[in-house]
Design a protein around this motif. Structure first.
Motif, PDB file in Angstrom:
ATOM      1  N   UNK A   1      43.488  38.960  53.335  1.00 44.70           N
ATOM      2  CA  UNK A   1      43.630  40.023  52.876  1.00 44.70           C
ATOM      3  C   UNK A   1      45.092  40.139  51.629  1.00 44.70           C
ATOM      4  N   UNK A   2      44.801  40.441  50.851  1.00 42.55           N
ATOM      5  CA  UNK A   2      45.723  40.600  49.219  1.00 42.55           C
ATOM      6  C   UNK A   2      46.039  41.448  48.967  1.00 42.55           C
ATOM      7  N   UNK A   3      47.530  41.392  49.729  1.00 44.59           N
ATOM      8  CA  UNK A   3      48.475  42.637  49.633  1.00 44.59           C
ATOM      9  C   UNK A   3      50.163  42.344  49.013  1.00 44.59           C
ATOM     10  N   UNK A   4      50.124  43.803  47.966  1.00 43.94           N
ATOM     11  CA  UNK A   4      51.861  44.136  47.768  1.00 43.94           C
ATOM     12  C   UNK A   4      52.209  44.799  49.088  1.00 43.94           C
ATOM     13  N   UNK A   5      53.712  44.384  49.222  1.00 45.78           N
ATOM     14  CA  UNK A   5      54.599  45.089  50.137  1.00 45.78           C
ATOM     15  C   UNK A   5      55.522  45.321  49.804  1.00 45.78           C
ATOM     16  N   UNK A   6      56.240  46.364  50.196  1.00 42.58           N
ATOM     17  CA  UNK A   6      57.337  46.999  49.826  1.00 42.58           C
ATOM     18  C   UNK A   6      58.197  46.450  49.703  1.00 42.58           C
ATOM     19  N   UNK A   7      59.588  46.652  48.598  1.00 45.37           N
ATOM     20  CA  UNK A   7      60.573  45.463  48.738  1.00 45.37           C
ATOM     21  C   UNK A   7      61.320  45.784  50.161  1.00 45.37           C
TER      22      UNK A   7
ATOM     23  N   UNK B   1      47.460  36.980  51.591  1.00 46.40           N
ATOM     24  CA  UNK B   1      48.177  36.750  50.966  1.00 46.40           C
ATOM     25  C   UNK B   1      49.210  37.754  50.237  1.00 46.40           C
ATOM     26  N   UNK B   2      50.046  37.226  49.726  1.00 44.15           N
ATOM     27  CA  UNK B   2      51.452  38.333  49.434  1.00 44.15           C
ATOM     28  C   UNK B   2      51.005  38.261  47.988  1.00 44.15           C
ATOM     29  N   UNK B   3      50.709  39.777  46.756  1.00 44.35           N
ATOM     30  CA  UNK B   3      51.164  39.087  46.037  1.00 44.35           C
ATOM     31  C   UNK B   3      52.278  39.717  45.095  1.00 44.35           C
ATOM     32  N   UNK B   4      53.080  39.507  43.930  1.00 43.86           N
ATOM     33  CA  UNK B   4      53.969  40.744  43.708  1.00 43.86           C
ATOM     34  C   UNK B   4      52.587  41.885  42.773  1.00 43.86           C
ATOM     35  N   UNK B   5      51.512  40.955  42.124  1.00 35.88           N
ATOM     36  CA  UNK B   5      50.972  42.344  41.381  1.00 35.88           C
ATOM     37  C   UNK B   5      49.748  42.012  40.731  1.00 35.88           C
ATOM     38  N   UNK B   6      48.519  42.082  41.021  1.00 34.95           N
ATOM     39  CA  UNK B   6      47.165  42.184  41.003  1.00 34.95           C
ATOM     40  C   UNK B   6      46.690  41.841  39.360  1.00 34.95           C
ATOM     41  N   UNK B   7      45.988  40.680  39.697  1.00 27.10           N
ATOM     42  CA  UNK B   7      45.450  40.638  38.238  1.00 27.10           C
ATOM     43  C   UNK B   7      44.011  41.713  37.385  1.00 27.10           C
ATOM     44  N   UNK B   8      44.513  42.904  36.745  1.00 28.49           N
ATOM     45  CA  UNK B   8      44.098  44.039  36.189  1.00 28.49           C
ATOM     46  C   UNK B   8      42.974  43.862  35.351  1.00 28.49           C
ATOM     47  N   UNK B   9      42.600  44.371  34.593  1.00 35.16           N
ATOM     48  CA  UNK B   9      41.901  44.766  33.886  1.00 35.16           C
ATOM     49  C   UNK B   9      42.459  45.717  33.036  1.00 35.16           C
ATOM     50  N   UNK B  10      42.201  46.031  31.194  1.00 32.16           N
ATOM     51  CA  UNK B  10      43.437  46.415  30.599  1.00 32.16           C
ATOM     52  C   UNK B  10      42.487  48.361  30.983  1.00 32.16           C
ATOM     53  N   UNK B  11      41.778  48.609  31.394  1.00 35.48           N
ATOM     54  CA  UNK B  11      41.452  49.718  32.211  1.00 35.48           C
ATOM     55  C   UNK B  11      42.521  50.051  33.647  1.00 35.48           C
ATOM     56  N   UNK B  12      42.862  49.290  34.103  1.00 38.09           N
ATOM     57  CA  UNK B  12      43.299  48.998  35.524  1.00 38.09           C
ATOM     58  C   UNK B  12      42.149  48.606  36.273  1.00 38.09           C
ATOM     59  N   UNK B  13      41.484  48.056  36.562  1.00 32.11           N
ATOM     60  CA  UNK B  13      40.363  47.610  37.333  1.00 32.11           C
ATOM     61  C   UNK B  13      40.973  46.495  38.069  1.00 32.11           C
TER      62      UNK B  13
END
Length: 555
Positions: free
Chosen positions: A499-505, A532-544
């Motif tokens: 599980x890769x997650x973005x957490x609330x501050x 795995x904690x991530x700050x941002x997810x790698x995304x395509x320009x279309x947001x995927x």
């Protein structure tokens, strides 16, 4: 005699007949019906165009392109963020019979060179500079002599088809034409010619080339016709209620993506709706401000974009009220739907499912759907005039409500991949069925459930685990903003759930606390064993989200 088995097949015959129209004629019809209605508003550019101004600008640019030697059937690449000029160029190409090639504005030199050579682009239109890159400098890497090309006609063996470059800028740059300069080439005679050739452009002619995401190799170039775009836009707009009243639509998605070209721009064009652009590049703060300042009644975006908008609204607490929120591009969790309703004050939240190869949308929520009844479970009801079936690995239709690969047949299926007959045959059979590559459940009432990409399935100890069912649980966790579940190699089990997650501050999550939270909600075998904690997810320009990059990063 025994009754035949209930199979995963559904046909939505449709109520309104399909229309044999080109985009160019559709623009005429809309401009005649809503001449003074605003077609597009760009907050950052401080520009507004009515539909009458839009058709005039489109015909002027189309005439200017002809003056540069760009003719019917040629390919024009638009490599730009969400600018007013993007919409004008899209319609100008349609009016001139030119195939517009929609290029990701984040593309770098190698990708641009690939796009040019793949489909034989003759002219590229782009800005001088954007928020994140210098377009002119990137072109100069591909064409080192660009700044010294006095004739402004490109002749480079690396990109042999490319002849002209047009820059959307007030700057005069070597080897290029200015956007306003091309408009200036228009005169009464060549504008009249554009207006008089509309009958020569056929509804079944190709009008648009869009590249697939290319996450498993070089992107393929899907070719779409006027007929497909016009009718897809009409059906999408009707399901979105654009036929019931005038809507101002805040478009967060990039224009170059099918969510932009068909779902946003052409659906609005069918009904005289207004497109509102908060910022040329994705910016949740500016989008939220545009929703408030322009009184937007609808908002379009991917789940990630709505999550960012929700986070921003919690900070700014603007006085907004949205009649209709439309999410697509990736599966959306029930928790995100709930937050869109509560935080963004959206009266209706609807979902769409589609692909570039089917001209945008195959399933979409009905306006009459009760939120609690369908929204959290399905991606909507099969679009009109389409057939859907779910098959196994041997292409046999499965029993109803059984997971398998979704196939679509109908007017919307692309003409094919540009100059790739074999790859086209891999996805479109002789019987016309398009294989989506998505794991799907088709219900007997015509609604569909998107379980995820077949290639994203995690096989743990022989058990198939679909990331979305795990993500839907994780997204309800009070400390998690967003989650993405991937499979990592495991010596004994084959794969394990990560599980890769973005957490609330200011919050933390441990493996132990997450396991405890998931217990009783999903089977133990599906509970993540890695976090795995991530700050941002790698995304395509279309947001995927690029899940394959998460796997590569954490493997």
């Amino acid at each position: 005699m025994t009754s035949p088995p209930r199979l995963s097949y559904f046909h939505n015959v449709g109520k309104d007949p399909l229309r044999a129209l080109t985009i160019g004629y559709l623009l005429e019809i809309t401009a005649d019906k809503y001449p003074n209605q605003e077609a597009i508003i760009s907050a950052e550019q401080n520009q507004r165009l009515t539909y009458q101004e839009l058709i005039e600008a489109a015909d002027k640019f189309a005439a200017g392109l002809n003056a540069l030697g760009i003719k019917k059937g040629d390919r024009l690449g638009i490599w730009a963020p969400n600018l007013v000029e993007w919409y004008v160029i899209y319609l100008a190409c349609a009016r001139a019979g030119i195939l517009m090639v929609a290029i990701n504005p984040g593309s770098q030199a190698q990708e641009i060179e690939f796009c040019i050579n793949k489909v034989g682009i003759k002219i590229i239109v782009c800005p001088y500079k954007g928020k994140y890159q210098n377009y002119y400098d990137i072109l100069s890497k591909i064409i080192p002599e660009l700044k010294s090309v006095e004739t402004r006609k490109i002749a480079n063996d690396q990109v042999s088809s490319l002849e002209r470059i047009v820059i959307i800028s007030e700057e005069k740059l070597g080897g290029t034409f200015q956007y306003k300069e091309v408009l200036g080439y228009a005169n009464e005679n060549n504008i009249s010619r554009i207006q008089n050739i509309q009958h020569l452009i056929q509804p079944d002619d190709a009008c648009l080339i869009q590249f697939s995401s290319g996450t498993t190799g070089q992107p393929k170039a899907a070719v779409i016709s006027h007929f497909q775009v016009v009718n897809a836009g009409y059906e999408i707009g009707k399901r979105s209620g654009l036929n019931q009243k005038h809507h101002k639509i805040c478009v967060q998605v990039p224009f170059f993506h099918v969510f932009g070209t068909s779902v946003s721009l052409i659906s609005a064009l069918n009904f005289g709706s207004t497109i509102v652009v908060g910022s040329p590049t994705y910016n949740p703060r500016e989008n939220l401000k545009a929703i408030k300042n322009e009184g937007c009644t609808s908002v379009y975006g991917t789940p990630t974009m709505f999550i960012d908008l929700i986070t921003m609204q919690k900070q700014l607490k603007l006085d907004i009220s949205i009649e209709y929120a439309l999410t697509g591009g990736a599966p959306c969790s029930p928790e995100t739907f709930k937050q869109i309703r509560q935080v963004l004050n959206a009266k209706k939240v609807k979902s769409i499912y589609g692909l570039t190869e089917v001209s945008a949308v195959a399933f979409q929520s009905l306006m009459s759907d009760a939120e609690e009844f369908k929204l959290d479970l399905t991606v909507g009801y099969l679009a009109e005039h389409l057939e859907a079936k779910v098959v196994d690995e041997d292409n046999n239709i499965l029993p109803i409500n059984t997971p398998g690969e979704l196939c679509i047949r109908g007017y919307c299926v692309m003409l094919g991949y540009w100059n790739e007959e074999e790859k086209t045959k891999e996805v479109i059979g002789a019987d016309g069925w398009f294989r989506t590559g998505d794991k799907f459940v088709l219900q007997d009432d015509g609604y569909g459930m998107n379980i995820g990409r077949l290639k994203d399935v995690i096989i743990r100890g022989g058990e198939n685990i679909y990331p979305k069912e795990v993500e839907d649980v994780l997204d309800t966790h009070p400390d998690i903003i967003e989650s993405q579940v991937v499979g990592l190699r495991h010596e004994r089990l084959g794969e394990e759930v990560c599980a890769c997650v973005r957490l609330r501050s200011g919050t933390t999550v441990t493996e132990e606390s997450l396991i405890a939270y998931c217990k009783g909600k999903i089977p133990f075998s599906k509970i993540p064993s890695k976090i795995r904690i991530v700050k941002e997810f790698p995304k395509t320009t279309s947001g995927k989200i690029k899940k394959y990059q998460l796997v590569k990063q954490f493997q």
